[in-house]
Each structure stands twice: as structure tokens, then as C-alpha cells.
Design an enzyme around this catalytic site. Structure first.
Site, PDB file in Angstrom:
ATOM      1  N   LYS A  58       0.850  -1.189   0.000  1.00 28.52           N
ATOM      2  CA  LYS A  58       0.000   0.000   0.000  1.00 28.52           C
ATOM      3  C   LYS A  58       0.891   1.246   0.000  1.00 28.52           C
ATOM      4  O   LYS A  58       1.915   1.267   0.692  1.00 28.52           O
ATOM      5  CB  LYS A  58      -0.916  -0.023   1.238  1.00 28.52           C
TER       6      LYS A  58
ATOM      7  N   SER B 230      -9.962   2.028   2.791  1.00 28.45           N
ATOM      8  CA  SER B 230      -9.079   2.847   1.990  1.00 28.45           C
ATOM      9  C   SER B 230      -8.053   2.041   1.176  1.00 28.45           C
ATOM     10  O   SER B 230      -7.510   2.545   0.207  1.00 28.45           O
ATOM     11  CB  SER B 230      -8.311   3.818   2.883  1.00 28.45           C
TER      12      SER B 230
ATOM     13  N   SER C  13     -10.402  -0.402   6.887  1.00 33.59           N
ATOM     14  CA  SER C  13      -9.759  -0.224   5.579  1.00 33.59           C
ATOM     15  C   SER C  13      -9.060  -1.452   5.003  1.00 33.59           C
ATOM     16  O   SER C  13      -8.620  -1.417   3.860  1.00 33.59           O
ATOM     17  CB  SER C  13      -8.765   0.929   5.626  1.00 33.59           C
TER      18      SER C  13
END
Lengths: 96, 484
Positions: free
Chosen positions: B77, B152, B176
């Protein structure tokens, strides 16, 4: 009925060092008011006797010896901006 | 078809020298080149570094120095700092930021010989539940390209779901990892607060943020958790607790396991077909010898209000560092210092980030502290107490991960509150600091449904075991989206 006024939004924006332009202002008033309405659902619970949480696992802050562990990497770090001079960061003039 | 294998299978193949890490990595890089742009799952693809790392992994293996995951490709990420590589956190503010250091999680992955394919797209500063808040544009859900992958960590989820990467990292502040895992048919684990180091993980809400994993199954997640979990001196809230071998207990029997089903997680707002899938999963667990018990988590409804005080309050403080002076975006020709701050931040941050900074600033401003922040931290105590009470009677808690399947891109984009409500089942877990995992539990109209399991502090091994056993008796997790 909005929970906060345009004036309040501008005041918070200033505190947060943001500026909201005129066109966007009504949208912020609506959205922030809706969020605050959601948040205020908390008031239906009486929490007077409840101790506020400081850490989810009730752990205490770890301490370390007071000694230097990080090497000086000023030049490396200052490569991240164009605005440096003689090892210092440049900002608009503050003192006349 | 190397990409249809699990990480565990790839690791065996690499060990048996069926193919090299360079071949495996090239295969995934080709897939990213072919499908990546359409999905928008990556912000940066690190092709050259990946091939160099794969080559190094092959040399290590030749020298007999390979670990369990040496040579396995993965996606990171874009919230984790990676030395010499752009680390944007999904924001214009950090579009020009080349990190001068590695996050501890990245360092651990590198040491284990894992090969980073690239940096995955995400909601700006991890604020969002749809990946529509990214400066780099929304990510599409591989199961239906008109829908969101969740957020997210939407880029990580979409990449693994489409098998553009066999495994990926994410972060979870209010859901998330678990929410996108549910919407993309993946196994996603959010470990206990403090289990995975936050050093070099760009901060959003420091008392809630926790790094974790997206895998195609629990076994793969266990393998990577073995690498990233553990104490780190550089993170002052890192838990100094022993790390078990998460793979070792995957095959433990579930006979006598007490599973709690909270009635609040099946209340109004839950799609009835999603509920049906979860009831089916409960039946499967009963067949596996588990004992099901209805429980109550009475303060569940207060988790979203409390979260939307605590997370914005912490974010308003954390994001004050972006001032245009030392790194990141800086506005053109500031006329004075205040102008530099205000224009840099107004031009560099997106709308959702600005909203949260403002809510947090308001909640922490003079005269409001008791009504908002203090109150929220008291509610947080009540929420944790609900779980502590429940865990006196049950070993794990089971329910849906999300109230519904993936929604359409644009559907909730203009209404932050309706977006917030989609995290109703995941947020309380972060407030309580507990570990949670989402795993595939069925489909509604060809869209994935996730079930969430919640455990007591540091029970990641148990959660992985409970999901792994389910995955030995179901094949939802083996389904892949068409067209990839």
C-alpha cells in the site's frame, strides 16, 4: 437547520490553516453539519462515571535511554525540497 | 497459470525450482501492464527494482539462503515509506515525495526476500471507504468495474482480487483492510493494535492505525503475518509480545470452539441476502464442531459517532505537519507564511481530508473538548468493555463485515455520512484495539460477501485457524473474477 454557520466554518478553517473558497463554503457547511449531527448521537449516553480510554490495551508508554540513535542526515532530508540555503529551510519573510 | 496459485503453492514451486522468482515476478509485472491501468490499482509500478530483487532472491536460493517467502512478489500500500520510491499516500500533497527511508514493515519484507511489484492505490491519507478519494483516481472492483473495491486499501484489494499480485499489505483504521477484502472476495486481517510496527506508515489516526494483509486465503495471510508482526523499538506503541508461528495452528480442530454472534450486527440496515450468507457460514461452523451463542454488544451504534470524533481529532494533529516547508507540495509564490500554509494545504489536500481536519480541529477547539473528544474516549471505553464481557463467554465473534455488497462508483461520493455508515461492523474493532479478519462467505448477485471474525487481544493465530478451517470446507475464496 445547519449546526454550524459559514462564519464558524471559516473560523475552523483558519485554525486548521486551510482556506475554503466562497463556492465551496455551502457544501462544507452542509457536510460538516451532517457529520456533527452524527457525532452528537453520543450525548444520549450518560458517561459521567466512565473513565476515558487512554490506550486500547491499557499499556503504558515505553521509555528509552536518553541517547542519540539517529545519525545526522540533514543533506539527505533537504534534498526533498528546492527551498533550502546554507542548510536552512526557506520560508516567506516573517520579521520586517 | 502461475497467478492462480496461492502464495503457499508458489513458495513450494520456487523451493522445488519449478520456476524462478524472476519468471514469477515477470509474469505478475506483465499482468500489471495488461490489466493495471484499467483497474487503476497501482500508483507506482517498480518494475526495475522488482526484477533486481527477484534476481537477488534467485541468487539467495541458489546459495541455500532462501526463507519461506524468498522470491514471492507482492504489492505494498502506498502508505508505507519505501526508500528511493515515490510514497504518495494517495495525495497530491506527497505526489513529489521520494521517501528517504524504509518503513519497518517494508524493511522486514525486504529482509524476508519478498519482491515489491509496486505501490498500491488508496484513499488519500487512508480516509475513505471506496477508494474514490485518491488523488490518482478511483480504483475499480475486478468483480464489477462499475463498482468500488472498498477503501481505503482499495488498490491492494483490487490487485490481489485480479491476481495482479499474489498478496498485498494494507492498513486498517476503521475497516480499511476488512471492508475491501469483503467487497473483493479476499481474506484480510487487521492485527491487534501494536502487533505490526507503525514506523514509516504514514499516520492518519495513531491510536487506531494498524498494518495488515490481503491474501487469497488464511494460510497466505499467516505466512506474511509471520514476516511483518513483531516488536519494533522505533514505534513507541509497538507491543513487546512474543510472535507465534501463525501457520502452525492453522489445522487445529474447531471442536468446542465458542462462536458469539452479536444480535446488533444483524439489525436494521443489513442486506437480507448478505445475512443469509452469514447464517450459512454459521451452519458450516456448527458442522465443524463449533458452539454458537447469541451475544450482545450494546454500544455498537455508538462506534461510528465516537470514531468520527477520535479519528478526525488525531488526523487534524497528524496532518498539521504538511506545511509546504520541508517536503511535499508547496504552493506557488506565497505572499507570507500564513499564505504559504493555507494555500499549500488547501491546494494539496482533497475534500474528505479537509473535512476531517476541520471536524477534528472543531472537536479539539476551546470549549468543545469535553463534549466531543473526552466523551468519545469514554464511549470508546464502553465499546471495549462490551467486547471484554463477550470474550468471557465466547472465543471469537462472527458477523458480516459490511452491511451490503460493493456499491457503485459515485453512489455515495457526495454524502460523507452515508459513506461512514458502511463501516458500522468494522469500526468498533479498531476503537477496542482488537484483531479482526474478513473472509469470503458467499455471493449476492455475483458480488462477494465477507464474514468478519473478531478475537481477543493478540488472538491472530486463532482467527487465522478459524478461517483456514472454514476454507477447507468451502470454496468461496477460490472464486476469481472473470476477465483477468
Amino acid at each position: 437547520m445547519s449546526r454550524i454557520s459559514e462564519e464558524t466554518v471559516n473560523k475552523i478553517a483558519h485554525l486548521a490553516r486551510l482556506s475554503i473558497n466562497e463556492q465551496e463554503l455551502p457544501e462544507y457547511v452542509t457536510n460538516l453539519s451532517n457529520i456533527l449531527t452524527l457525532v452528537e448521537e453520543m450525548s444520549q449516553f450518560d458517561t459521567k462515571q466512565i473513565q476515558a480510554m487512554a490506550h486500547p490495551l491499557a499499556m503504558s508508554q515505553r521509555l528509552r535511554e536518553d541517547k542519540v540513535t539517529e545519525p545526522n542526515q540533514r543533506e539527505e532530508m533537504q534534498k526533498l525540497t528546492k527551498f533550502t540555503e546554507a542548510g536552512l529551510y526557506l520560508v516567506p519573510q516573517v520579521i520586517e | 497459470m502461475m497467478h492462480t496459485k496461492t502464495v503457499a503453492e508458489m513458495a513450494n514451486d520456487l523451493a522445488a525450482k519449478k520456476y524462478s522468482s524472476v519468471e514469477l515476478t515477470t509474469h505478475f509485472l506483465n499482468r500489471i501492464e495488461h490489466y493495471g491501468e484499467n483497474l487503476n490499482s497501482f500508483i507506482t509500478v517498480t518494475k526495475e527494482q522488482a526484477l533486481a530483487a527477484a534476481k537477488h532472491a534467485d541468487v539467495q536460493r541458489q546459495a541455500g539462503k532462501a526463507g519461506p517467502l524468498t522470491g514471492i512478489p507482492m504489492a505494498q500500500k502506498d502508505i508505507f515509506c519505501t526508500k528511493g520510491v515515490k510514497t504518495s499516500c494517495g495525495s497530491k500533497m506527497l505526489d513529489n515525495f521520494i521517501s528517504p527511508y524504509d518503513a519497518t514493515l517494508i524493511e522486514r519484507c525486504n529482509q524476508a526476500g519478498l519482491v515489491m511489484l509496486g505501490k498500491a492505490n488508496m484513499d488519500e491519507f487512508a480516509m475513505g471507504s471506496s477508494n474514490e478519494n485518491s488523488y490518482y483516481g478511483p480504483v475499480k472492483n475486478p468483480w464489477d468495474l462499475t463498482r468500488v473495491p472498498g477503501g481505503s486499501s482499495g488498490g491492494s484489494a483490487a490487485a490481489v482480487a485480479a491476481r495482479l499480485a499474489p498478496i498485498a499489505t494494507g492498513t486498517d483504521t476503521g475497516g480499511s483492510i476488512r471492508q475491501p477484502a469483503a467487497l473483493c472476495n479476499l481474506t484480510g486481517i487487521k492485527p491487534t493494535y501494536g502487533r505490526v510496527s507503525r514506523y514509516g506508515m504514514i499516520a492518519f489516526a495513531s491510536s487506531l492505525d494498524q498494518g495488515g494483509i490481503f491474501g487469497v486465503n488464511a494460510e497466505d495471510a499467516a505466512l506474511l503475518l509471520n514476516v511483518i508482526a513483531g516488536f519494533d523499538e522505533k514505534d513507541s506503541t509497538s507491543a513487546d509480545m512474543p510472535v507465534p508461528d501463525y501457520r502452525k495452528t492453522l489445522n487445529d480442530s474447531l471442536t468446542g470452539l465458542r462462536i458469539g454472534v452479536p444480535k446488533e450486527y444483524f439489525a436494521e440496515g443489513l442486506n437480507s441476502q448478505v445475512a443469509d450468507c452469514i447464517h450459512e457460514a454459521i451452519k458450516t461452523y456448527e458442522k465443524l464442531g463449533a458452539v454458537i451463542k447469541e451475544i450482545s454488544l450494546p454500544h455498537t451504534n455508538m462506534s461510528i459517532p465516537a470514531y468520527y470524533v477520535i479519528a478526525p481529532a488525531e488526523c487534524s494533529s497528524n496532518l498539521s505537519r504538511y506545511d509546504g516547508v520541508r517536503y511535499g507540495y508547496r504552493c506557488e509564490k506565497p505572499k507570507d507564511l500564513i499564505d504559504l500554509y493555507k494555500r499549500t494545504r488547501s491546494e494539496g489536500f482533497g475534500k474528505e481530508v479537509k473535512r476531517r481536519i476541520m471536524i477534528g480541529t472543531y472537536a479539539l477547539s476551546a470549549g468543545y473538548y469535553d463534549a466531543y473528544y473526552l466523551k468519545a474516549q469514554q464511549i470508546r471505553q464502553l465499546i471495549r468493555q462490551d467486547f471484554v464481557e463477550a470474550f468471557k463467554e465466547v472465543d471469537v465473534i462472527l458477523g458480516p463485515t459490511t452491511p451490503d455488497t460493493a456499491f457503485k462508483i459515485g453512489e455515495k461520493a457526495d454524502d460523507p455520512v452515508s459513506m461512514y455508515l458502511s463501516d458500522i461492523y468494522t469500526i468498533s474493532v479498531n476503537l477496542a484495539g482488537l484483531p479482526g479478519i474478513s473472509a469470503p462467505a458467499g455471493f449476492v448477485n455475483n458480488l462477494p460477501v465477507g464474514m468478519q471474525l473478531i478475537g481477543h487481544d493478540f488472538s491472530e493465530a486463532k482467527l487465522l485457524n478459524v478461517v483456514h478451517q472454514y476454507q477447507q470446507h468451502t470454496d468461496w475464496h477460490k472464486r476469481m473474477p472473470e476477465g483477468f
